[in-house]
Scaffold this motif. Structure first.
Motif, PDB file in Angstrom:
ATOM      1  N   GLU A  50       0.818  -1.222   0.000  1.00  5.22           N
ATOM      2  CA  GLU A  50       0.000   0.000   0.000  1.00  5.22           C
ATOM      3  C   GLU A  50       0.847   1.266   0.000  1.00  5.22           C
ATOM      4  N   GLY A  51       2.180   1.099   0.045  1.00  4.24           N
ATOM      5  CA  GLY A  51       3.038   2.270  -0.048  1.00  4.24           C
ATOM      6  C   GLY A  51       3.829   2.616   1.196  1.00  4.24           C
ATOM      7  N   ALA A  52       3.734   1.802   2.247  1.00  2.00           N
ATOM      8  CA  ALA A  52       4.519   2.070   3.448  1.00  2.00           C
ATOM      9  C   ALA A  52       5.996   1.818   3.158  1.00  2.00           C
ATOM     10  N   ARG A  53       6.842   2.570   3.832  1.00  2.53           N
ATOM     11  CA  ARG A  53       8.285   2.378   3.695  1.00  2.53           C
ATOM     12  C   ARG A  53       8.720   1.359   4.739  1.00  2.53           C
ATOM     13  N   VAL A  54       9.451   0.361   4.298  1.00  2.00           N
ATOM     14  CA  VAL A  54       9.927  -0.709   5.173  1.00  2.00           C
ATOM     15  C   VAL A  54      11.419  -0.551   5.367  1.00  2.00           C
ATOM     16  N   GLU A  55      11.851  -0.693   6.612  1.00  2.00           N
ATOM     17  CA  GLU A  55      13.270  -0.605   6.929  1.00  2.00           C
ATOM     18  C   GLU A  55      13.630  -1.786   7.825  1.00  2.00           C
ATOM     19  N   GLY A  56      14.519  -2.612   7.374  1.00  2.00           N
ATOM     20  CA  GLY A  56      14.909  -3.777   8.162  1.00  2.00           C
ATOM     21  C   GLY A  56      13.818  -4.826   8.199  1.00  2.00           C
ATOM     22  N   ASP A  57      13.849  -5.655   9.231  1.00  2.00           N
ATOM     23  CA  ASP A  57      12.896  -6.756   9.340  1.00  2.00           C
ATOM     24  C   ASP A  57      11.573  -6.356   9.977  1.00  2.00           C
ATOM     25  N   LEU A  58      11.546  -5.250  10.759  1.00  2.00           N
ATOM     26  CA  LEU A  58      10.346  -4.922  11.512  1.00  2.00           C
ATOM     27  C   LEU A  58       9.804  -3.519  11.280  1.00  2.00           C
ATOM     28  N   LYS A  59      10.663  -2.563  11.041  1.00  2.00           N
ATOM     29  CA  LYS A  59      10.268  -1.148  11.060  1.00  2.00           C
ATOM     30  C   LYS A  59       9.485  -0.760   9.815  1.00  2.00           C
ATOM     31  N   ILE A  60       8.311  -0.129  10.058  1.00  2.00           N
ATOM     32  CA  ILE A  60       7.440   0.359   8.995  1.00  2.00           C
ATOM     33  C   ILE A  60       7.185   1.843   9.239  1.00  2.00           C
ATOM     34  N   TYR A  61       7.224   2.634   8.184  1.00  2.00           N
ATOM     35  CA  TYR A  61       6.923   4.062   8.252  1.00  2.00           C
ATOM     36  C   TYR A  61       5.681   4.322   7.411  1.00  2.00           C
ATOM     37  N   LEU A  62       4.717   5.004   7.997  1.00  2.00           N
ATOM     38  CA  LEU A  62       3.448   5.264   7.326  1.00  2.00           C
ATOM     39  C   LEU A  62       3.290   6.761   7.099  1.00  2.00           C
ATOM     40  N   ASP A  63       3.112   7.160   5.844  1.00  2.00           N
ATOM     41  CA  ASP A  63       2.876   8.579   5.610  1.00  2.00           C
ATOM     42  C   ASP A  63       1.394   8.889   5.820  1.00  2.00           C
TER      43      ASP A  63
END
Length: 72
Positions: A50-63
């Motif tokens: 859906e467009g979230a930015r993923v960093e590493g195995d767990l971290k998600i960033y939602l705009d």
């Protein structure tokens, strides 16, 4: 509850409009800049799709646009 009964829900205003705006802005900043750890691979895949930015195995960033889309 039967069809003849009416549900009454009291309304309590815990925040002013300005306070709600401040809370919303802070929440959006946390989700987009700090991110959240998502332990479910299926949910990470869904959010990434859906467009979230993923960093590493767990971290998600939602705009904010993604959050607003989910709330609509």
């Amino acid at each position: 509850m039967s069809d003849e009964q009416t549900s009454v829900r009291p309304s309590i205003a815990a925040f002013t409009g300005s306070q709600l705006d401040t809370l919303h802005d802070a929440s959006m900043r946390i989700l987009s800049e700090v991110g959240v750890n998502v332990h479910s691979p299926d949910l990470r895949d869904l959010l990434c799709g859906e467009g979230a930015r993923v960093e590493g195995d767990l971290k998600i960033y939602l705009d904010e646009s993604l959050v607003e889309k989910a709330l609509d």
